[in-house]
Write a protein that holds these residues in place. Structure first.
Motif, mmCIF file in Angstrom:
data_model
loop_
_atom_site.group_PDB
_atom_site.id
_atom_site.type_symbol
_atom_site.label_atom_id
_atom_site.label_comp_id
_atom_site.label_asym_id
_atom_site.label_seq_id
_atom_site.Cartn_x
_atom_site.Cartn_y
_atom_site.Cartn_z
ATOM 1 N N TRP A 140 0.819 -1.208 0.000
ATOM 2 C CA TRP A 140 0.000 0.000 0.000
ATOM 3 C C TRP A 140 0.855 1.260 0.000
ATOM 4 O O TRP A 140 0.543 2.245 -0.666
ATOM 5 N N ASP A 141 1.957 1.250 0.724
ATOM 6 C CA ASP A 141 2.840 2.414 0.749
ATOM 7 C C ASP A 141 3.392 2.695 -0.643
ATOM 8 O O ASP A 141 3.477 3.851 -1.064
ATOM 9 N N PHE A 142 3.762 1.646 -1.371
ATOM 10 C CA PHE A 142 4.232 1.796 -2.746
ATOM 11 C C PHE A 142 3.145 2.407 -3.621
ATOM 12 O O PHE A 142 3.399 3.353 -4.386
ATOM 13 N N LEU A 143 1.922 1.897 -3.518
ATOM 14 C CA LEU A 143 0.831 2.412 -4.345
ATOM 15 C C LEU A 143 0.583 3.897 -4.102
ATOM 16 O O LEU A 143 0.323 4.660 -5.040
ATOM 17 N N THR A 144 0.657 4.315 -2.843
ATOM 18 C CA THR A 144 0.386 5.728 -2.555
ATOM 19 C C THR A 144 1.439 6.645 -3.154
ATOM 20 O O THR A 144 1.171 7.817 -3.409
ATOM 21 N N GLN A 145 2.636 6.123 -3.393
ATOM 22 C CA GLN A 145 3.702 6.944 -3.964
ATOM 23 C C GLN A 145 3.657 7.031 -5.489
ATOM 24 O O GLN A 145 4.190 7.977 -6.069
ATOM 25 N N VAL A 146 3.022 6.051 -6.139
ATOM 26 C CA VAL A 146 3.069 6.015 -7.606
ATOM 27 C C VAL A 146 1.689 6.140 -8.251
ATOM 28 O O VAL A 146 1.572 6.044 -9.474
ATOM 29 N N SER A 147 0.648 6.378 -7.441
ATOM 30 C CA SER A 147 -0.712 6.442 -7.979
ATOM 31 C C SER A 147 -1.426 7.691 -7.484
ATOM 32 O O SER A 147 -1.116 8.227 -6.426
ATOM 33 N N SER A 148 -2.400 8.143 -8.276
ATOM 34 C CA SER A 148 -3.196 9.316 -7.895
ATOM 35 C C SER A 148 -4.662 8.970 -7.652
ATOM 36 O O SER A 148 -5.412 9.785 -7.138
ATOM 37 N N ARG A 149 -5.069 7.774 -8.042
ATOM 38 C CA ARG A 149 -6.438 7.304 -7.810
ATOM 39 C C ARG A 149 -6.350 5.862 -7.341
ATOM 40 O O ARG A 149 -5.475 5.109 -7.787
ATOM 41 N N PHE A 150 -7.251 5.478 -6.421
ATOM 42 C CA PHE A 150 -7.098 4.184 -5.760
ATOM 43 C C PHE A 150 -8.393 3.380 -5.789
ATOM 44 O O PHE A 150 -9.473 3.909 -5.557
ATOM 45 N N LEU A 151 -8.231 2.094 -6.071
ATOM 46 C CA LEU A 151 -9.341 1.155 -6.095
ATOM 47 C C LEU A 151 -8.960 -0.081 -5.292
ATOM 48 O O LEU A 151 -7.774 -0.391 -5.133
ATOM 49 N N THR A 152 -9.947 -0.773 -4.785
ATOM 50 C CA THR A 152 -9.723 -2.090 -4.215
ATOM 51 C C THR A 152 -10.722 -3.036 -4.854
ATOM 52 O O THR A 152 -11.710 -2.607 -5.453
ATOM 53 N N ILE A 153 -10.457 -4.312 -4.764
ATOM 54 C CA ILE A 153 -11.356 -5.315 -5.326
ATOM 55 C C ILE A 153 -11.652 -6.341 -4.254
ATOM 56 O O ILE A 153 -10.744 -6.867 -3.601
ATOM 57 N N GLU A 154 -12.931 -6.580 -4.041
ATOM 58 C CA GLU A 154 -13.366 -7.529 -3.018
ATOM 59 C C GLU A 154 -14.658 -8.169 -3.479
ATOM 60 O O GLU A 154 -15.565 -7.485 -3.965
ATOM 61 N N ASP A 155 -14.712 -9.477 -3.357
ATOM 62 C CA ASP A 155 -15.878 -10.232 -3.822
ATOM 63 C C ASP A 155 -16.185 -9.919 -5.289
ATOM 64 O O ASP A 155 -17.334 -9.855 -5.704
#
Length: 251
Positions: A209-224
Motif C-alpha cells: 500500500w505504501d508503494f501504491l500511494t507513492q506512484v498512484s493518484s487514484r485508488f481502487l480495491t477489489i473484493e468479492d
C-alpha cells in the motif's frame, strides 16, 4: 439516447469496461471472479489497485487485454467496442501488460534483443527497433545494459528490463502486476523513481500500500469481485484485531 450517453461517458478514455462479468468453470462448478465491473482509464491517470490474493486483480488485467473473455459486459478502446480479432490486436498494441514474474517476459539472451523485439513486431526495421530500444533503456536509467545477459540481471534490473520491453512499443497505457514482488529496498526505490516520472497512464496492482500511494493518484480495491474506490488521504493498512486490519479502511 442511451448510446449517446455511453459515448459521452467514454469520451477521452483509453479503454473502459462496462458491467463486465467473468466466470471461471472448475471442478466445483461456475465461480464468478469479476462482477458488474465498471472501469475507465484516461490519458495521464495513475490508478493503484489493492486487493487480497485470489480477489480477481490479475483476472481483471487479463480481461482488459483480451486474454480472458467476459461472460457479459463490454470492453471499449477509445470508445469503440472491442468485439473482433482486429479490435483485440489494436487493444493489445495500446495497452501494455507487465507481468508479475519478469522471467516470463524476458526470453532473449541480451537486454537489447529483448527490448527491440516489440518494435520489430510493430514493423520497424532492425535499425529503427535498435534505436527505439536504446532510447527506452536510456529513459529508464538502463543505458549501457544493452549487452547484458537477461538471466544474469538482478530482480530489480529484470523488472526494469521487462518494463522497457513494453514501453519500447509506446503503449498509451500500462498494466503493472505486483511490480515490487521480490525486490529489495534499493530496487523498490529505483522503480518508484521511474514510475513517478513516467507519463504513461497506468493501473498498478500491488499488496504494497505504501508503494501504491507513492506512484498512484487514484485508488481502487477489489473484493468479492467488485471494484470500490478508496480515498488516498485516509486509506491505510496495518494489522490489528478486527476483520479489516489487513486491508485499506477508515475509522
Amino acid at each position: 439516447m442511451k448510446r449517446a450517453a455511453m459515448q459521452d461517458s467514454t469520451a477521452g478514455t483509453i479503454f473502459s469496461l462496462d458491467h463486465v462479468e467473468v466466470v471461471y468453470h472448475g471442478l466445483q462448478g461456475r465461480r464468478p471472479v469479476l462482477k458488474d465491473v465498471d472501469l475507465t482509464l484516461r490519458p495521464g491517470e495513475t490508478v493503484g489497485l489493492y486487493g487480497p490474493n485470489g480477489s480477481g486483480k490479475t483476472t481483471l488485467f487479463r480481461c482488459i487485454t483480451g486474454l480472458v473473455r467476459p461472460r457479459s459486459g463490454v470492453i471499449r478502446l477509445h470508445g469503440e467496442v472491442v468485439d473482433d480479432e482486429k479490435a483485440l490486436r489494436a487493444l493489445r498494441r495500446t495497452v501494455g501488460f507487465v507481468l508479475q514474474n519478469s522471467d516470463d517476459q524476458l526470453f532473449f539472451p541480451t537486454v537489447l534483443e529483448d527490448v527491440a523485439f516489440g518494435p520489430l513486431n510493430l514493423g520497424m526495421s532492425p535499425g529503427e527497433a535498435r534505436e527505439r530500444a536504446l532510447q527506452t533503456l536510456k529513459e529508464l536509467g538502463l543505458a549501457g545494459f544493452e549487452k547484458r545477459l537477461t538471466h544474469r540481471l538482478s530482480g530489480g534490473e529484470k523488472r526494469l528490463a521487462a518494463l522497457a520491453g513494453v514501453l519500447a512499443m509506446r503503449p498509451e497505457a500500462l498494466l503493472l502486476d505486483e511490480p515490487t514482488t521480490g525486490l529489495d529496498e534499493a530496487s523498490r526505490a529505483r522503480l518508484i523513481h521511474v514510475l513517478k516520472h513516467l507519463k504513461t497512464a497506468r493501473i498498478t496492482v500491488s499488496h504494497d500500500w505504501d508503494f501504491l500511494t507513492q506512484v498512484s493518484s487514484r485508488f481502487l480495491t477489489i473484493e468479492d469481485g467488485r471494484l470500490t474506490a478508496f480515498s488516498p488521504s485516509i486509506a491505510h493498512a496495518h494489522m490489528h484485531a478486527h476483520p479489516l486490519g489487513a486491508v485499506p479502511h477508515t475509522h
